[in-house]
Design a protein around this motif. Structure first.
Motif, short mmCIF file in Angstrom:
data_model
loop_
_atom_site.label_atom_id
_atom_site.label_comp_id
_atom_site.label_asym_id
_atom_site.label_seq_id
_atom_site.Cartn_x
_atom_site.Cartn_y
_atom_site.Cartn_z
N GLN A 262 0.90 -1.16 0.12
CA GLN A 262 -0.05 -0.01 0.11
C GLN A 262 0.88 1.16 -0.04
OE1 GLN A 262 -3.16 -0.09 2.84
NE2 GLN A 262 -3.26 2.18 3.23
N ARG A 263 0.42 2.23 -0.82
CA ARG A 263 1.31 3.55 -0.93
C ARG A 263 0.27 4.69 -0.53
NH1 ARG A 263 3.53 6.65 -6.12
NH2 ARG A 263 4.26 8.68 -4.96
N ARG A 264 -1.08 4.75 -1.01
CA ARG A 264 -1.94 5.83 -0.68
C ARG A 264 -2.72 5.55 0.73
NH1 ARG A 264 -2.74 8.59 -5.12
NH2 ARG A 264 -2.25 7.59 -7.11
N PRO A 274 8.83 8.38 -2.00
CA PRO A 274 7.37 7.71 -1.65
C PRO A 274 7.73 6.53 -0.96
CG PRO A 274 8.35 7.45 -4.10
CD PRO A 274 9.31 8.42 -3.10
N LEU A 275 6.79 6.15 0.20
CA LEU A 275 6.90 5.08 0.85
C LEU A 275 5.74 3.91 0.82
CD1 LEU A 275 8.23 6.78 4.22
CD2 LEU A 275 9.64 5.65 2.52
N TYR A 276 6.12 2.67 0.78
CA TYR A 276 5.21 1.75 0.86
C TYR A 276 5.09 0.86 2.05
CZ TYR A 276 5.48 2.86 -4.19
OH TYR A 276 5.60 3.39 -5.38
N VAL A 289 7.17 0.83 7.00
CA VAL A 289 7.13 1.34 5.58
C VAL A 289 8.51 1.53 5.11
CG1 VAL A 289 4.81 2.66 5.82
CG2 VAL A 289 7.22 3.93 6.52
N LYS A 292 10.20 1.37 -2.19
CA LYS A 292 9.41 0.49 -3.19
C LYS A 292 10.52 -0.92 -3.43
CE LYS A 292 6.99 0.09 -7.46
NZ LYS A 292 6.65 0.86 -8.86
#
Length: 380
Positions: A262-264, A274-276, A289, A292
């Motif tokens: 999940q990112r959003r 950007p973190l996932y 988190v 990618k």
């Protein structure tokens, strides 16, 4: 019902005329299973329609997009009445709760991403319903699934549907050899869903234009967390969102609101990268988190394996094949290494992102459509 082996096989591969062949059709109320029932009735088979009530359909009457809600039971009954074959509704609410919903809740709370539709096929439709079909003295059971059953040199084989966009083999990997002897999938060879709808219109079915179901039947609007909170009050305990390097970046309202990859909606804006979600630590209530590249997985442990290959599973140290680790992904080349009759290690030749415990890993022939079985991904 005794089989006359001197008779030419009918369209279902059974050596008797259609009118002497009883077929139980699992009817969900949707267009696919309705077409199967109408098609077989038209061909002269002794069709018996069966619909399972899987949960409180009184609460589901207003909900669309679920496969076994009250409106769907009504639709299945209408099709049976109009085509002139008997139809039964069986109350499987307790069985469904025990065999599917409870495990779904527990596995989600453990940080996994479960696929309850597979368990439903395995433990309810192809187990209890199949036994009911035998009790009704049916020669076979037919469903509206998009998958093919083909006869091979060693008996029936499972193959992907002719239409890749509709193929449901990922959800049916746990079908056993014994079940495959008894099951039939009359839609698996069709080139597209448009052909199914054309047949529905041709038979004059009231469900010809009915939309396909989208959600898991007992999860309205895809709100998994909402269902888990009802099943397990207090499950949504707050905790920390932590970067893989140890930095605490924020807080969350419950691990159940997150899934691997999940990112959003992480609630940790203002960061340069950007973190996932790369891991869910349920015991410490932490959502981990990271970037990618941390999602890339090459080695996948698999258990509860159902093997459909011709040679015994453990007869080789390695199997070269293709696997799917999510229903929406194409098969990718891999090496399967058996560890026991039901456990193995899968090495993906190209690393995959977002491989999550609780998902299925399904095995396919590399250069063909045959399904060789599969198992469950079980640790992150």
């Amino acid at each position: 019902m005794a089989l006359d082996t001197d008779t030419e096989p009918n369209s279902l591969g059974l050596p008797k005329p259609p009118e002497e062949t009883r077929v139980v059709v699992a009817m969900s109320g949707g267009v696919d299973s309705s077409v199967v029932a109408a098609m077989l009735a038209e061909e002269g088979y002794d069709v018996v329609g069966v619909t399972l009530q899987l949960y409180d359909h009184g609460a589901a009457l207003a909900k669309k997009g679920a496969c076994c809600a009250g409106i769907d039971i009504h639709d299945a009954r209408r099709v049976a009445e109009e085509r002139g074959f008997p139809h039964y509704v069986l109350d499987y609410e307790n069985i469904f709760r025990d065999a599917v919903i409870e495990e779904f809740a527990d596995s989600y709370l453990a940080g996994a991403t479960p696929v309850p539709c597979i368990r439903c096929n395995e433990r309810v439709k192809f187990k209890d319903l199949l036994e009911t079909a035998r009790d009704l003295e049916a020669d076979c059971m037919a469903t509206g699934h998009y998958i093919q059953r083909k006869m091979g040199p060693n008996g029936p084989e499972l193959h992907r549907a002719a239409d890749p966009a509709r193929d449901q083999s990922y959800f049916l990997f746990s079908t056993t050899r014994e079940q495959l002897e008894y099951l039939r999938f009359p839609l698996g060879h069709l080139p597209s869903k448009a052909e199914t709808r054309k047949l529905a219109a041709q038979y004059g079915l009231p469900v010809a234009d009915k939309p396909d179901s989208q959600d898991i039947c007992f999860v309205p609007d895809g709100n998994y967390a909402g269902v888990i909170e009802k099943l397990r009050p207090g499950a949504a305990e707050p905790g920390e969102i932590v970067h893989a390097d140890g930095r605490v970046l924020g807080t969350h309202e419950g691990v159940i609101h997150y899934t691997i990859g999940q990112r959003r909606g992480l609630g940790i804006g203002g960061l340069s990268e950007p973190l996932y979600v790369v891991k869910l630590d349920v015991e410490s209530r932490r959502v981990i988190v990271g970037p990618k590249e941390m999602l890339a997985t090459r080695i996948v442990p698999v258990r509860e394996i159902n093997w459909l290959g011709d040679a015994p599973f453990t007869s080789q140290a390695e199997w070269q094949l293709s696997v799917k680790v999510r229903s929406t992904r194409p098969p990718r080349e891999a090496i399967l290494r058996p560890l026991s009759e039901t456990t193995a290690e899968v090495e993906l030749l190209t690393p995959e992102e977002g491989v999550s415990p609780g998902q299925a890993c399904v095995f396919y022939e590399t250069d063909g459509s045959r399904v060789l079985g599969g198992g469950w991904i079980w640790r992150g």
